[in-house]
Design a protein around this motif. Structure first.
Motif, PDB file in Angstrom:
ATOM      1  N   THR A 171       0.832  -1.204   0.000  1.00 10.29           N
ATOM      2  CA  THR A 171       0.000   0.000   0.000  1.00 10.29           C
ATOM      3  C   THR A 171       0.863   1.249   0.000  1.00 10.29           C
ATOM      4  O   THR A 171       0.570   2.224  -0.712  1.00 10.29           O
ATOM      5  CB  THR A 171      -0.930   0.004   1.232  1.00 10.29           C
ATOM      6  N   THR A 198       2.165   1.938  -3.450  1.00 12.15           N
ATOM      7  CA  THR A 198       1.117   2.481  -4.325  1.00 12.15           C
ATOM      8  C   THR A 198       0.882   3.953  -4.044  1.00 12.15           C
ATOM      9  O   THR A 198       0.834   4.780  -4.965  1.00 12.15           O
ATOM     10  CB  THR A 198      -0.198   1.694  -4.135  1.00 12.15           C
ATOM     11  N   ASP A 215      -7.286   4.048  -3.251  1.00  9.63           N
ATOM     12  CA  ASP A 215      -6.451   3.263  -2.328  1.00  9.63           C
ATOM     13  C   ASP A 215      -6.058   4.102  -1.118  1.00  9.63           C
ATOM     14  O   ASP A 215      -6.076   3.622   0.022  1.00  9.63           O
ATOM     15  CB  ASP A 215      -5.188   2.777  -3.043  1.00  9.63           C
ATOM     16  N   SER A 237      -7.220   3.619   2.937  1.00 11.52           N
ATOM     17  CA  SER A 237      -6.156   3.393   3.916  1.00 11.52           C
ATOM     18  C   SER A 237      -6.323   4.277   5.145  1.00 11.52           C
ATOM     19  O   SER A 237      -5.805   3.971   6.217  1.00 11.52           O
ATOM     20  CB  SER A 237      -4.784   3.658   3.279  1.00 11.52           C
TER      21      SER A 237
END
Length: 391
Positions: A260, A263, A300, A304
């Motif tokens: 993550t 990204t 994303d 998060s």
């Protein structure tokens, strides 16, 4: 796609299927994938590819995809390819590799006409396009040469196949052109000129993308935030102004897992609260690349940190407003209710200095730069219908 096949929701045609959605995501990535969907169009006269009207073949297609998605080793994937080939499903050949490549980019090279033509020209071979055994033979050579010239390419086989694509599309000459007749040579010359235009246009697009990133870094720095650009853009500069002089040298530890974090670190520009790792704004600049991929990265980030969401922005050219609305109307995006604001290139460029001088927080962006509300076209149509009924 697998779930649709399992539950009987996969239709008897390509159009409107989850397969169409997946391939549209693939084909918008790079020019090399533009024709990846053609092999999956339902051709009723030929009855190919025979995965729409034949329940057994449809199930075999779904099992193949699921097994490849779950595979972790080269042997597991090759076994599935061999088993699929033994089923002899009409029209389900190496074009499948364009889907598998996105699952296993270091194991499965993509495949299309230009790549095969480029391979045959470079290696003086005669690989057949629609044969799985021929594809696997080509793959072995690609893997060997990619290992031999790893420093010039990448672990990702897409880099080597991009070279083969350019050779097959006559964008790169290999030295055997002396045996061509005048007509073939003229065709290659036209392709080379087109390639030169594309390279020039790509440079112009990169320069404009860099300019927008610089404006965002400059504004965030002036507003008192810590700022940083995407991890692969930190050596860039705009008109002699290096990103490194106004941005953080390293991406802060934001407390998420490695994948993550990698990204999020690719988001074009991020603003943090001064001296902290709290993200307050994130910006994706979409000059010519896929708007969809930018939306996914911002999504994303949102998921998060749902308890403390950042302000999310897409920075787009004035000419891409309609395309943005179409992307935001996709069910996967429309139903997540994530607020993503839009700023036009022209507005960002025009107001950059004023925002640096008179701005006091991120809220100034919404007051001065948001040109329109990126609502779903379905909402617009509903509002129009209400007006018509009222009148």
């Amino acid at each position: 796609m697998v779930d649709d096949i399992k539950t009987g929701q996969f239709p008897n045609d390509y159009q409107g299927s989850s397969l169409e959605f997946v391939l549209s995501c693939i084909t918008e990535q790079k020019q090399v994938f533009m024709g990846a969907a053609h092999a999956f169009y339902w051709k009723p006269k030929l009855r190919i590819p025979d995965i729409y009207e034949n329940p057994q073949n449809k199930r075999a297609f779904g099992e193949f995809l699921e097994n490849c998605a779950r595979a972790h080793t080269e042997d597991q994937i090759l076994r599935q390819i061999i088993l699929l080939d033994q089923r002899a499903i009409k029209g389900l050949g190496p074009a499948m590799a364009n889907i598998l490549y996105f699952l296993h980019p270091e194991i499965i090279p993509p495949c299309n006409t230009a790549i095969v033509n480029g391979f045959n020209r470079l290696f003086c071979d005669n690989i057949k396009l629609s044969s799985w055994p021929e594809y696997l033979r080509m793959r072995e050579v690609i893997l060997a040469k990619n290992r031999e010239y790893r420093l010039a390419f990448s672990r990702d086989l897409g880099a080597f196949c991009g070279l083969l694509f350019d050779i097959g599309a006559n964008k790169i000459m290999t030295g055997d052109e002396g045996n061509l007749d005048d007509k073939e040579r003229a065709k290659i010359e036209r392709a080379l000129k087109k390639r030169h235009r594309e390279v020039t246009e790509e440079k112009d697009q990169t320069d404009l993308h860099t300019e927008m990133q610089y404006h965002l870094l400059k504004i965030g720095h002036a507003l008192g935030y810590d700022v940083i650009s995407a991890s692969n853009d930190r050596s860039r500069c705009h008109q002699g102004q290096n990103f490194s002089f106004i941005s953080l040298s390293e991406f802060p530890d934001i407390g998420v897992d490695k994948d993550t974090n990698n990204t999020i670190a690719l988001i074009d520009v991020i603003w943090f609260e001064k001296g902290t790792s709290k993200i307050v704004c994130a910006f994706e600049v979409e000059k010519s690349t896929s708007i969809y991929s930018g939306i996914l990265r911002l999504t994303d980030l949102y998921y998060s940190f749902q308890t403390s969401p950042s302000s999310l922005y897409l920075i787009i050219p004035d000419s891409r407003k309609r395309e943005l609305l179409l992307q935001l109307s996709r069910p996967a995006i429309r139903n997540n209710n994530i607020e993503i604001h839009t700023i036009l290139f022209s507005e960002l460029r025009k107001n950059c200095d004023a925002l640096c001088t008179f701005g006091d927080s991120k809220e100034i962006l919404k007051k001065r730069l948001i040109p329109f509300s990126p609502v779903s076209p379905y909402i617009v149509l509903a509002r129009v219908a209400d007006v018509v009924l009222f009148l």
